[in-house]
Design a protein around this motif. Structure first.
Motif, PDB file in Angstrom:
ATOM      1  N   TYR A 105      17.428  37.977 -24.051  1.00 54.68           N
ATOM      2  CA  TYR A 105      16.299  38.107 -24.971  1.00 54.68           C
ATOM      3  C   TYR A 105      16.758  37.566 -26.317  1.00 54.68           C
ATOM      4  N   LYS A 106      16.208  36.402 -26.704  1.00 55.97           N
ATOM      5  CA  LYS A 106      16.669  35.694 -27.895  1.00 55.97           C
ATOM      6  C   LYS A 106      15.599  35.556 -28.960  1.00 55.97           C
ATOM      7  N   ARG A 107      14.665  36.487 -28.966  1.00 56.73           N
ATOM      8  CA  ARG A 107      13.585  36.402 -29.955  1.00 56.73           C
ATOM      9  C   ARG A 107      14.117  36.538 -31.387  1.00 56.73           C
ATOM     10  N   TYR A 108      15.132  37.351 -31.571  1.00 53.69           N
ATOM     11  CA  TYR A 108      15.697  37.593 -32.894  1.00 53.69           C
ATOM     12  C   TYR A 108      17.098  36.999 -32.964  1.00 53.69           C
ATOM     13  N   SER A 109      17.654  36.923 -34.159  1.00 51.25           N
ATOM     14  CA  SER A 109      18.983  36.316 -34.314  1.00 51.25           C
ATOM     15  C   SER A 109      20.069  37.153 -33.643  1.00 51.25           C
ATOM     16  N   THR A 110      19.806  38.422 -33.446  1.00 45.85           N
ATOM     17  CA  THR A 110      20.715  39.284 -32.706  1.00 45.85           C
ATOM     18  C   THR A 110      20.186  39.371 -31.274  1.00 45.85           C
ATOM     19  N   PHE A 111      20.924  38.812 -30.317  1.00 44.34           N
ATOM     20  CA  PHE A 111      20.454  38.748 -28.941  1.00 44.34           C
ATOM     21  C   PHE A 111      20.725  40.059 -28.197  1.00 44.34           C
ATOM     22  N   THR A 112      19.892  40.305 -27.201  1.00 45.93           N
ATOM     23  CA  THR A 112      20.067  41.431 -26.293  1.00 45.93           C
ATOM     24  C   THR A 112      19.968  40.880 -24.876  1.00 45.93           C
ATOM     25  N   THR A 113      20.896  41.272 -24.031  1.00 44.58           N
ATOM     26  CA  THR A 113      20.938  40.774 -22.663  1.00 44.58           C
ATOM     27  C   THR A 113      20.804  41.925 -21.684  1.00 44.58           C
ATOM     28  N   LEU A 114      19.965  41.718 -20.671  1.00 48.39           N
ATOM     29  CA  LEU A 114      19.824  42.684 -19.579  1.00 48.39           C
ATOM     30  C   LEU A 114      20.501  42.088 -18.360  1.00 48.39           C
ATOM     31  N   VAL A 115      21.298  42.905 -17.677  1.00 47.05           N
ATOM     32  CA  VAL A 115      21.970  42.464 -16.460  1.00 47.05           C
ATOM     33  C   VAL A 115      21.859  43.539 -15.381  1.00 47.05           C
ATOM     34  N   SER A 116      21.968  43.090 -14.141  1.00 41.86           N
ATOM     35  CA  SER A 116      21.923  44.007 -13.008  1.00 41.86           C
ATOM     36  C   SER A 116      22.476  43.308 -11.777  1.00 41.86           C
ATOM     37  N   ASN A 117      23.035  44.086 -10.903  1.00 40.38           N
ATOM     38  CA  ASN A 117      23.442  43.568  -9.598  1.00 40.38           C
ATOM     39  C   ASN A 117      22.432  43.919  -8.512  1.00 40.38           C
ATOM     40  N   THR A 118      21.412  44.735  -8.867  1.00 36.28           N
ATOM     41  CA  THR A 118      20.464  45.195  -7.866  1.00 36.28           C
ATOM     42  C   THR A 118      18.994  44.925  -8.205  1.00 36.28           C
ATOM     43  N   ILE A 119      18.670  44.762  -9.476  1.00 39.63           N
ATOM     44  CA  ILE A 119      17.282  44.576  -9.911  1.00 39.63           C
ATOM     45  C   ILE A 119      17.143  43.233 -10.609  1.00 39.63           C
ATOM     46  N   ASP A 120      16.150  42.470 -10.219  1.00 40.12           N
ATOM     47  CA  ASP A 120      15.898  41.181 -10.862  1.00 40.12           C
ATOM     48  C   ASP A 120      15.270  41.430 -12.234  1.00 40.12           C
ATOM     49  N   VAL A 121      16.107  41.522 -13.249  1.00 40.98           N
ATOM     50  CA  VAL A 121      15.642  41.851 -14.603  1.00 40.98           C
ATOM     51  C   VAL A 121      14.776  40.756 -15.205  1.00 40.98           C
ATOM     52  N   THR A 122      14.820  39.558 -14.656  1.00 39.95           N
ATOM     53  CA  THR A 122      13.963  38.488 -15.181  1.00 39.95           C
ATOM     54  C   THR A 122      12.492  38.804 -14.924  1.00 39.95           C
ATOM     55  N   ARG A 123      12.217  39.613 -13.916  1.00 36.08           N
ATOM     56  CA  ARG A 123      10.832  39.987 -13.601  1.00 36.08           C
ATOM     57  C   ARG A 123      10.246  40.975 -14.604  1.00 36.08           C
ATOM     58  N   LEU A 124      11.107  41.566 -15.435  1.00 38.05           N
ATOM     59  CA  LEU A 124      10.631  42.498 -16.449  1.00 38.05           C
ATOM     60  C   LEU A 124       9.995  41.770 -17.637  1.00 38.05           C
ATOM     61  N   PHE A 125      10.238  40.464 -17.719  1.00 38.68           N
ATOM     62  CA  PHE A 125       9.743  39.654 -18.828  1.00 38.68           C
ATOM     63  C   PHE A 125       9.000  38.450 -18.269  1.00 38.68           C
ATOM     64  N   PRO A 126       7.715  38.605 -17.967  1.00 38.11           N
ATOM     65  CA  PRO A 126       6.973  37.484 -17.382  1.00 38.11           C
ATOM     66  C   PRO A 126       6.908  36.302 -18.336  1.00 38.11           C
ATOM     67  N   THR A 127       6.954  35.115 -17.759  1.00 41.84           N
ATOM     68  CA  THR A 127       6.871  33.912 -18.580  1.00 41.84           C
ATOM     69  C   THR A 127       5.466  33.734 -19.100  1.00 41.84           C
ATOM     70  N   GLY A 128       5.368  33.217 -20.287  1.00 46.14           N
ATOM     71  CA  GLY A 128       4.072  32.908 -20.870  1.00 46.14           C
ATOM     72  C   GLY A 128       3.344  34.106 -21.452  1.00 46.14           C
ATOM     73  N   PHE A 129       4.003  35.280 -21.523  1.00 49.05           N
ATOM     74  CA  PHE A 129       3.294  36.416 -22.105  1.00 49.05           C
ATOM     75  C   PHE A 129       3.281  36.287 -23.616  1.00 49.05           C
ATOM     76  N   SER A 130       2.277  36.882 -24.254  1.00 49.74           N
ATOM     77  CA  SER A 130       2.190  36.822 -25.705  1.00 49.74           C
ATOM     78  C   SER A 130       2.072  38.221 -26.271  1.00 49.74           C
ATOM     79  N   MET A 131       2.527  38.355 -27.493  1.00 48.43           N
ATOM     80  CA  MET A 131       2.447  39.619 -28.191  1.00 48.43           C
ATOM     81  C   MET A 131       1.036  39.779 -28.756  1.00 48.43           C
ATOM     82  N   ILE A 132       0.493  40.957 -28.676  1.00 49.08           N
ATOM     83  CA  ILE A 132      -0.827  41.237 -29.222  1.00 49.08           C
ATOM     84  C   ILE A 132      -0.658  42.117 -30.439  1.00 49.08           C
ATOM     85  N   SER A 133      -1.249  41.718 -31.540  1.00 48.25           N
ATOM     86  CA  SER A 133      -1.168  42.498 -32.760  1.00 48.25           C
ATOM     87  C   SER A 133      -2.395  43.390 -32.872  1.00 48.25           C
ATOM     88  N   ILE A 134      -2.150  44.684 -33.020  1.00 48.92           N
ATOM     89  CA  ILE A 134      -3.248  45.632 -33.182  1.00 48.92           C
ATOM     90  C   ILE A 134      -3.238  46.128 -34.619  1.00 48.92           C
TER      91      ILE A 134
END
Length: 135
Positions: A105-134
């Motif tokens: 996750y590289k949205r900010y200058s400080t990166f956060t990485t998710l890893v797993s040996n059992t769960i496909d963590v890439t599926r937690l962040f669908p491509t093309g999603f957008s943030m909604i401002s309320i």
């Protein structure tokens, strides 16, 4: 749920969230001084009898202890969330590259990485999603 910190003051700010299912553990790695006699091995004492963790968040001090715990939890946690992965000095890359699944996750200058040996963590962040401002 287990929350830990090396600061009694910091834990104190969140003790109102303590429940039967959420415990807080003070880990006296530094006792009263960040510079005197740090004991990072005390991180090993956190719930040693738990064989499987759900999500583990790695963002603790001392920084060089992070890669040790990343490797230690590799087969004990379903998902590991690692903060500050843009910093080469932590030496994360050789360990992060061993995991079966990885999402940076590289949205900010400080990166956060998710890893797993059992769960496909890439599926937690669908491509093309957008943030909604309320407002």
């Amino acid at each position: 749920l287990v929350s830990t910190d090396t600061s009694k003051e910091w834990i104190g700010l969140f003790l109102d969230l303590k429940t039967e299912n959420h415990k807080f553990i003070y880990v006296p790695v530094y006792e009263d001084d960040w510079e005197k006699n740090p004991r990072p091995e005390l991180w090993d004492s956190i719930e040693p009898n738990i064989s499987q963790w759900g999500v583990v968040f790695i963002d603790h001090r001392p920084g060089d202890r992070r890669k040790i715990d990343l490797e230690r939890m590799a087969d004990k946690a379903s998902i590991i969330v690692v903060h500050d992965t843009e910093t080469p000095g932590y030496g994360f890359e050789p360990i992060l590259n061993k995991f079966r699944y990885r999402y940076d996750y590289k949205r900010y200058s400080t990166f956060t990485t998710l890893v797993s040996n059992t769960i496909d963590v890439t599926r937690l962040f669908p491509t093309g999603f957008s943030m909604i401002s309320i407002e």
